[in-house]
Design a protein around this motif. Structure first.
Motif, mmCIF file in Angstrom:
data_model
loop_
_atom_site.group_PDB
_atom_site.id
_atom_site.type_symbol
_atom_site.label_atom_id
_atom_site.label_comp_id
_atom_site.label_asym_id
_atom_site.label_seq_id
_atom_site.Cartn_x
_atom_site.Cartn_y
_atom_site.Cartn_z
ATOM 1 N N VAL A 117 -36.143 18.418 -8.229
ATOM 2 C CA VAL A 117 -37.174 18.217 -9.235
ATOM 3 C C VAL A 117 -37.831 16.867 -8.949
ATOM 4 O O VAL A 117 -37.369 16.110 -8.089
ATOM 5 N N TYR A 118 -38.906 16.561 -9.682
ATOM 6 C CA TYR A 118 -39.750 15.411 -9.348
ATOM 7 C C TYR A 118 -39.958 14.596 -10.618
ATOM 8 O O TYR A 118 -40.957 14.751 -11.310
ATOM 9 N N ARG A 119 -38.999 13.782 -10.959
ATOM 10 C CA ARG A 119 -39.096 13.082 -12.238
ATOM 11 C C ARG A 119 -38.657 11.628 -12.159
ATOM 12 O O ARG A 119 -39.214 10.762 -12.817
ATOM 13 N N ALA A 267 -37.958 9.814 -33.546
ATOM 14 C CA ALA A 267 -38.049 10.345 -32.175
ATOM 15 C C ALA A 267 -39.440 10.037 -31.653
ATOM 16 O O ALA A 267 -40.431 10.193 -32.371
ATOM 17 N N ILE A 268 -39.515 9.551 -30.414
ATOM 18 C CA ILE A 268 -40.810 9.176 -29.836
ATOM 19 C C ILE A 268 -40.886 9.659 -28.395
ATOM 20 O O ILE A 268 -39.865 9.951 -27.766
ATOM 21 N N GLY A 269 -42.094 9.729 -27.884
ATOM 22 C CA GLY A 269 -42.282 10.082 -26.472
ATOM 23 C C GLY A 269 -42.205 11.577 -26.243
ATOM 24 O O GLY A 269 -42.447 12.382 -27.151
ATOM 25 N N GLU A 270 -41.846 11.942 -25.051
ATOM 26 C CA GLU A 270 -41.918 13.343 -24.648
ATOM 27 C C GLU A 270 -40.847 14.222 -25.287
ATOM 28 O O GLU A 270 -40.861 15.421 -25.114
ATOM 29 N N TYR A 279 -46.206 15.968 -26.271
ATOM 30 C CA TYR A 279 -47.221 15.320 -25.442
ATOM 31 C C TYR A 279 -46.631 14.922 -24.096
ATOM 32 O O TYR A 279 -45.667 14.157 -24.039
ATOM 33 N N GLY A 280 -47.209 15.419 -23.028
ATOM 34 C CA GLY A 280 -46.676 15.148 -21.685
ATOM 35 C C GLY A 280 -47.430 14.041 -20.976
ATOM 36 O O GLY A 280 -47.410 13.960 -19.754
ATOM 37 N N LEU A 281 -48.111 13.216 -21.727
ATOM 38 C CA LEU A 281 -48.866 12.113 -21.107
ATOM 39 C C LEU A 281 -48.376 10.803 -21.705
ATOM 40 O O LEU A 281 -47.965 10.751 -22.854
HETATM 41 C C1 LIG Z 1 -44.600 12.258 -11.090
HETATM 42 C C2 LIG Z 1 -45.141 12.017 -12.476
HETATM 43 C C3 LIG Z 1 -46.472 11.658 -12.648
HETATM 44 C C4 LIG Z 1 -47.003 11.447 -13.909
HETATM 45 N N1 LIG Z 1 -48.319 11.094 -14.015
HETATM 46 C C5 LIG Z 1 -48.829 10.879 -15.251
HETATM 47 C C6 LIG Z 1 -50.188 10.471 -15.400
HETATM 48 O O1 LIG Z 1 -50.939 10.331 -14.424
HETATM 49 N N2 LIG Z 1 -50.668 10.222 -16.653
HETATM 50 C C7 LIG Z 1 -49.846 10.348 -17.756
HETATM 51 O O2 LIG Z 1 -50.306 10.086 -18.865
HETATM 52 N N3 LIG Z 1 -48.554 10.738 -17.641
HETATM 53 C C8 LIG Z 1 -48.020 11.007 -16.417
HETATM 54 N N4 LIG Z 1 -46.712 11.395 -16.311
HETATM 55 C C9 LIG Z 1 -45.917 11.599 -17.539
HETATM 56 C C10 LIG Z 1 -45.264 10.314 -18.040
HETATM 57 O O3 LIG Z 1 -44.494 9.753 -17.024
HETATM 58 C C11 LIG Z 1 -44.416 10.622 -19.247
HETATM 59 O O4 LIG Z 1 -45.283 11.029 -20.276
HETATM 60 C C12 LIG Z 1 -43.605 9.438 -19.734
HETATM 61 O O5 LIG Z 1 -42.695 9.034 -18.756
HETATM 62 C C13 LIG Z 1 -42.836 9.788 -21.007
HETATM 63 O O6 LIG Z 1 -42.042 8.713 -21.402
HETATM 64 P P1 LIG Z 1 -40.709 8.894 -22.227
HETATM 65 O O7 LIG Z 1 -40.132 7.536 -22.365
HETATM 66 O O8 LIG Z 1 -40.998 9.662 -23.443
HETATM 67 O O9 LIG Z 1 -39.742 9.829 -21.361
HETATM 68 P P2 LIG Z 1 -39.070 9.626 -19.937
HETATM 69 O O10 LIG Z 1 -39.966 8.913 -19.038
HETATM 70 O O11 LIG Z 1 -38.612 10.967 -19.540
HETATM 71 O O12 LIG Z 1 -37.841 8.698 -20.235
HETATM 72 C C14 LIG Z 1 -36.697 9.140 -20.899
HETATM 73 C C15 LIG Z 1 -35.487 8.448 -20.358
HETATM 74 O O13 LIG Z 1 -34.386 8.737 -21.167
HETATM 75 C C16 LIG Z 1 -33.269 9.058 -20.368
HETATM 76 N N5 LIG Z 1 -32.367 9.911 -21.163
HETATM 77 C C17 LIG Z 1 -32.544 11.203 -21.526
HETATM 78 N N6 LIG Z 1 -31.481 11.634 -22.250
HETATM 79 C C18 LIG Z 1 -30.623 10.595 -22.344
HETATM 80 C C19 LIG Z 1 -29.358 10.419 -22.960
HETATM 81 N N7 LIG Z 1 -28.764 11.400 -23.615
HETATM 82 N N8 LIG Z 1 -28.752 9.228 -22.869
HETATM 83 C C20 LIG Z 1 -29.334 8.201 -22.187
HETATM 84 N N9 LIG Z 1 -30.538 8.320 -21.587
HETATM 85 C C21 LIG Z 1 -31.187 9.508 -21.666
HETATM 86 C C22 LIG Z 1 -33.861 9.733 -19.176
HETATM 87 O O14 LIG Z 1 -32.981 9.682 -18.079
HETATM 88 C C23 LIG Z 1 -35.117 8.898 -18.961
HETATM 89 O O15 LIG Z 1 -34.831 7.769 -18.176
HETATM 90 C C24 LIG Z 1 -46.170 11.612 -15.049
HETATM 91 C C25 LIG Z 1 -44.825 11.969 -14.888
HETATM 92 C C26 LIG Z 1 -44.307 12.176 -13.617
HETATM 93 C C27 LIG Z 1 -42.863 12.599 -13.471
#
Ligand SMILES: Cc1cc2nc3c(=O)[nH]c(=O)nc-3n(C[C@H](O)[C@H](O)[C@H](O)COP(=O)(O)OP(=O)(O)OC[C@H]3O[C@@H](n4cnc5c(N)ncnc54)[C@H](O)[C@@H]3O)c2cc1C
Ligand code: SRM
Ligand code: SF4
Ligand code: FES
Lengths: 809, 108
Positions: A117-119, A267-270, A279-281
């Protein structure tokens, strides 16, 4: 003292902590993240493969927070208000924030366990490792992230396929018409698109290694690397397990204040389901973090949904979508030849802009995104056909940066009230432009419209950039500095404009750098065809093309160094530097070297330096092409070519890359089929890995592409701008460069080719020509009234059996 | 004041410098675009190397200048002052043309 615990340490968690601290939170914040590193810029993840380090991607860790890395939260006890952590101490909380993000969706097909996967950074490390042993890759999913992953595989040198279920690519962003234009772009880049297809199974060979992907139709796509990028699923497992409300299709349900069904858990973020949406951005995720921080601190901020406009920043293809994807009326512009498709959606009274789609030209995205929901600023046909949209005045409340929710008004205020005069200042002040970067052109526009002079002037003598001067000199046929400054400048020049103009004249007319008036323009290095050292002596670097040298020539260098008492060192560029020569010794030293067949190495010039090589297929057991032969041919072809900054190159005989070609302005790596050409690499102050411009070229194709690359750079770069910075400053980046020099989009390739041919045909060795010309030689004296007397201030001491300069001050 | 012959005027190229040895002093001589001749000490006070005569000659806001070839600090050909760091200056010497001869006077 209040205790806040944050589960997950991604961008949303990071922003939350920052926002809390900014708002003066004085309790304890503990962030628990499962990844081995603190939060980093996931949006820029792909740049990790082109050499941006994990440290560069990392967000600064806020100093007021406790972080627990490598730690997974495994459960929430809502009664006791404690979270349990795998292999570690439980963590009690007053307020818990879930910021666990989302996980890529992996369809439950046979063999799925073998796919990537690509994350995360770790995912990319795994993919990179696997790609080393692979020739083909396939990405499942033709959405935004899928295309990004596909480009990444391609940059790792794999033949790449994209499998998409929908009948066209990026179905969430573009309609069918846009999809077909997009497909032709992607195919032109050498990627194979399998739309309207899917995955039946991942096929492995008898040794359990991935052999390919079978589609439901039964076709086998051979590949050794399979990456799933078929959507994301919110990581709501913690919430589910402790009985918080979650959505039918996943996501932790929150109210507009980001609170879950338990008032002490946010709860915040994705991972959050806000207003029925995940929201996936990253932009909305940041806004959610700000809202939650505000609420925790007693505020009443709300999250009211967010703009889902997107712009694909990869593959050199511009794709953008903003606002709605349907409307009562629509206006379409389509040019299949140029690969452009633009569509605007408007209200039934034809007054209000609802949204738009662009492929191949994202100008409307930049200029019109902020007008969504507002009256159309011009007739739709004008906006689409003439590109006149680029010059619109944005209303103050128009959102400029969707990643960081910054409006045009805030940007204007930063310019007028806080004195921001360029894009970096605006970024620091407002955060706009710091995430995906797609709003940077709009920031520039706003700056210009606010009347800020973004000066490109070379210096006080010329109100022109180097590129403009280049065009003036070329078009007007100017051949001297005096002519140029009289007609287009003022005063008599300086150490900035004179060498720059000298370089332009040299690029355009070749000729000797010490001819006539041109001699006076040169920096001391070009003036004495040697590099000045700290004590006023000079160094001598003969050209050693490709680093290959005969024993006889080595002996000559040794003898010359010994006879003139010079310090000798192997350079970082695979050649030999002789240091400590006095001005009046240079001609005698060079006479000996030229007689033995050496030429100037242009170590002193903004010109081609070296083309390094590895031993290649002639000797090396891994080599697939003759890297030494090519390096020598390239070095001889481009020697003496004057350019805005120095040029370096290298050729490696196989992907092991012993010549470090990807750190060069143009680097070549041999493949079984030919050569891969990488451009825009740099060591030095700000290292950058070169990007793949074109793959599997024949030698002729390679040379033609490099010719054009160099000439286009020479014509358009700023003074002292290496190719890496130039490439990054090109609007449209690598894709644009490719369109100009591979697809001839500007129709200038024939001209570029002819220009390079002229250079090659008129090259002469600068040092030989100098030795043959008493006039030029006359300047190589220590004192005008005592030509043979060595400068008494030049003194050496001894160290490790050689001389070293003594500077008394 | 003793005038010393150092070279012919044709030894000076427009907008370039040469160095003359006068006694044990190194004097940097420059010919500017309008044909006039200037003389400064050849020692670059920033680096300690005797190199000013090898710098690029130009103008700053109309004032004739030379830039050190080592680290590019700019000096006025008229006053010897460094225009980037006004506290620093290099000596200015008297220079004149006697027919085709360039003459320099250094007081002892
Ligand atoms: C390759 C790629 C390109 C992207 N390009 C864009 C773009 O151009 N524009 C845009 O707007 N968005 C883009 N995104 C999306 C953007 O990265 C996400 O919207 C953003 O990262 C969401 O942030 P988040 O903190 O909610 O979640 P995440 O970034 O997923 O962070 C969550 C973190 O929590 C950790 N976690 C999960 N469960 C647990 C647990 N039980 N205990 C401890 N830790 C945990 C995970 O390991 C992760 O590190 C892209 C994403 C990727 C993968
Ligand atoms: C001699 C050498 C060091 C050595 O002993 O190995 C050297 C010496 C100098 N380097 Fe270098 N560099 C040398 C290899 C490199 C390399 C390695 C390479 O080329 O593979 C790099 C990093 C690669 C790159 O350029 O991307 C390198 C990055 C720099 C930089 C930083 C450039 C940048 O983009 O950040 C400078 C400064 C500049 O050019 O503005 C620089 C500038 C200089 C100058 C010209 C500084 C100066 O003005 O005095 C040095 C004088 C050279 C001389 O001969 O007097 N040198 N320099 C190497 C000569 C190689 C050759 O054979 O020509
Ligand atoms: S890059 Fe490949 S061919 Fe060249 S020396 Fe290294 S292993 Fe051998
Ligand atoms: S829109 Fe992404 S940084 Fe501004």
């Amino acid at each position: 003292m209040k205790k806040i615990v944050v589960a997950g340490f991604g961008p949303a968690a990071h922003r939350l902590v920052e926002a809390l601290l900014q708002r003066g939170f004085d309790g304890r914040v503990t962030v628990i993240g499962e990844e081995p590193r603190p939060a980093y810029d996931r949006v820029a993840l792909t740049s990790y493969l082109s050499g941006v380090s994990a440290e560069d991607l990392a967000y600064p860790v806020p100093s007021g927070a406790v972080t627990r890395l490598n730690s997974r939260v495994t459960g929430i006890d809502r009664q006791a208000r404690v979270v349990t952590v795998e292999g570690g101490e439980p963590e009690p909380y007053d307020v818990l924030v879930l910021a666990t993000g989302s996980a890529p969706f992996v369809p439950p097909v046979p063999g799925a366990g073998h796919a990537f996967v690509y994350r995360t950074i770790d995912d990319l490390d795994a993919i990179r490792l696997a790609a080393k042993e692979a020739a083909d890759g396939v990405v499942v999913g033709g959405g935004l992230l899928g295309l990004e992953a596909a480009d990444a595989l391609r940059s790792l040198g794999l033949r790449t396929h994209i499998v998409e279920m929908s009948p066209w690519l990026m179905p969430r962003q573009v309609d069918e018409g846009g999809g077909s234009v997009l497909r032709s772009h992607i195919e032109r880049l050498g990627l194979s698109v399998h739309a309207g297809s899917g995955v039946q199974e991942i096929v492995t060979d008898d040794r359990g290694r991935v052999a390919g992907l079978r589609t439901p139709g039964g076709t086998l796509i051979e590949a050794q690397v399979v990456v799933f990028s078929a959507g994301i699923r919110p990581r709501d497992e913690l919430a589910r397990a402790c009985g918080l409300e979650v959505g039918e299709r996943g996501g932790v349900v929150v109210d507009p204040g980001m609170r879950t069904s338990d008032p002490s858990i946010y709860a915040i973020g994705e991972c959050a389901l806000a207003g029925g949406m995940v929201y996936g951005l990253v932009g909305p995720c940041f806004t959610m973090a700000e809202v939650a921080a505000d609420r925790i601190m007693g505020g009443d901020g709300t999250f009211d949904g967010a703009d889902l406009s997107t712009r694909l920043k990869l593959l050199g293809v511009e794709v953008a979508q903003f606002g709605a994807m349907t409307g009562a009326l629509d206006v379409t512009y389509m040019d299949p030849v140029a690969g452009v498709y633009k569509k605007l959606f408007i209200s039934d009274d034809a007054r209000t802009l609802l949204g738009g789609i662009c492929v191949g030209d994202a100008a409307p995205y930049t200029s019109l995104r902020s007008f969504v929901g507002k009256p159309l600023p011009a007739p739709p046909s004008d906006l689409l056909f003439t590109g006149g949209g680029a010059n619109l005045d944005l209303p103050d409340d128009a959102q400029v940066c969707s990643c960081n929710n910054v409006s045009a008004g805030e940007v204007r205020a930063a310019v007028t009230d806080r004195g921001c005069a360029d894009v970096p200042a605006l970024k620091a002040c407002t955060r706009a432009g710091t995430t995906c970067g797609s709003c940077v052109p709009m920031l520039k526009q706003l700056l210009e419209k606010s009347g800020v002079e973004v000066s490109k002037n070379l210096c006080e003598h010329f109100a022109h950039s180097r590129a403009e001067l280049f065009d003036i000199v070329r078009v007007r046929g100017i051949t001297t500095f005096s002519e140029l400054i009289a007609q287009h400048g003022q005063g008599r020049g300086c150490d900035i404009c004179k060498p720059a103009v000298a370089s332009i004249l040299a690029s355009l007319h070749n000729g000797h750098v010490l001819d006539g008036e041109r001699a006076a323009l040169q920096d001391t290095n070009d003036h004495f065809l040697a590099n000045i050292q700290k004590n006023g002596t000079y160094s001598v670097v003969p050209r050693i093309p490709g680093g290959e040298i005969t024993p006889d020539k080595l002996i000559v260098i040794g003898e010359v160094a010994r006879d003139f008492g010079l310090y000798t060192k192997i350079t970082g560029g695979q050649r030999i530097d002789l240091l400590g020569a006095r001005v009046e010794q240079l001609p005698e030293i060079w006479r000996r070297l030229v007689e033995a067949g050496f030429e100037s190495g242009h170590a002193y010039g903004k010109a081609l330096r070296t083309v390094k090589s590895c031993v290649g297929s002639t000797w090396c057991r891994y080599g697939v092409q003759d890297s030494v032969g090519l390096a020598i041919a390239l070095e001889l072809r481009y020697r003496g070519l004057r350019s805005p900054h120095k040029l370096k190159s290298a050729v490696s005989g196989c992907a092991r890359e012993c010549a470090e070609a990807r750190s060069k302005d143009f680097g070549i790596i041999a493949t079984e089929q030919g050569w891969n050409l990488y451009v825009g690499g740099n060591g030095g102050f700000k290292p950058r890995h070169a990007d793949l411009l074109a793959g599997d070229l024949t030698t002729d194709e390679l040379i033609r592409t490099i010719d054009r690359f160099l000439m286009f750079y020479i014509r358009t770069a700023d003074r002292l701008q290496r190719t890496s910075a130039w490439l990054e400053s090109l609007d449209g980046g690598l894709g644009y460069l490719r369109s100009v020099i591979v697809d001839d989009a500007l129709g200038i390739c024939a001209d570029l080719d002819a220009h390079m041919e002229r250079h090659v045909a008129t090259y002469v060795d600068e040092w030989r020509a100098t030795l043959d010309d008493p006039d030029k030689l006359s300047r190589f004296v220590s004192f005008v009234n005592a030509p043979g007397v060595p400068d008494p201030s030049i003194v050496f001491a001894a160290e490790r059996g050689q001389i070293k300069p003594v500077v008394t001050r | 004041m003793t005038w010393v012959d150092v070279c012919g005027y044709q030894n000076l190229l427009p907008e370039r410098g040469v160095c003359a040895l006068v006694g044990d002093r190194q004097v940097a001589l420059f010919r500017t675009h309008d044909g006039s001749v200037h003389a400064l000490g050849n020692l670059d006070p920033f680096s300690g190397a005797y190199v000013l005569s090898r710098g690029i000659v130009g103008t700053r806001k109309g004032e004739p200048t030379v830039a050190s070839p080592l680290h590019k600090q700019v000096f006025s050909l008229v006053t010897g002052h460094c225009l980037d760091e006004p506290d620093i200056a290099v000596p200015v010497y008297h220079v004149r043309l006697d027919g085709d001869l360039v003459q320099v006077a250094v007081s002892v």
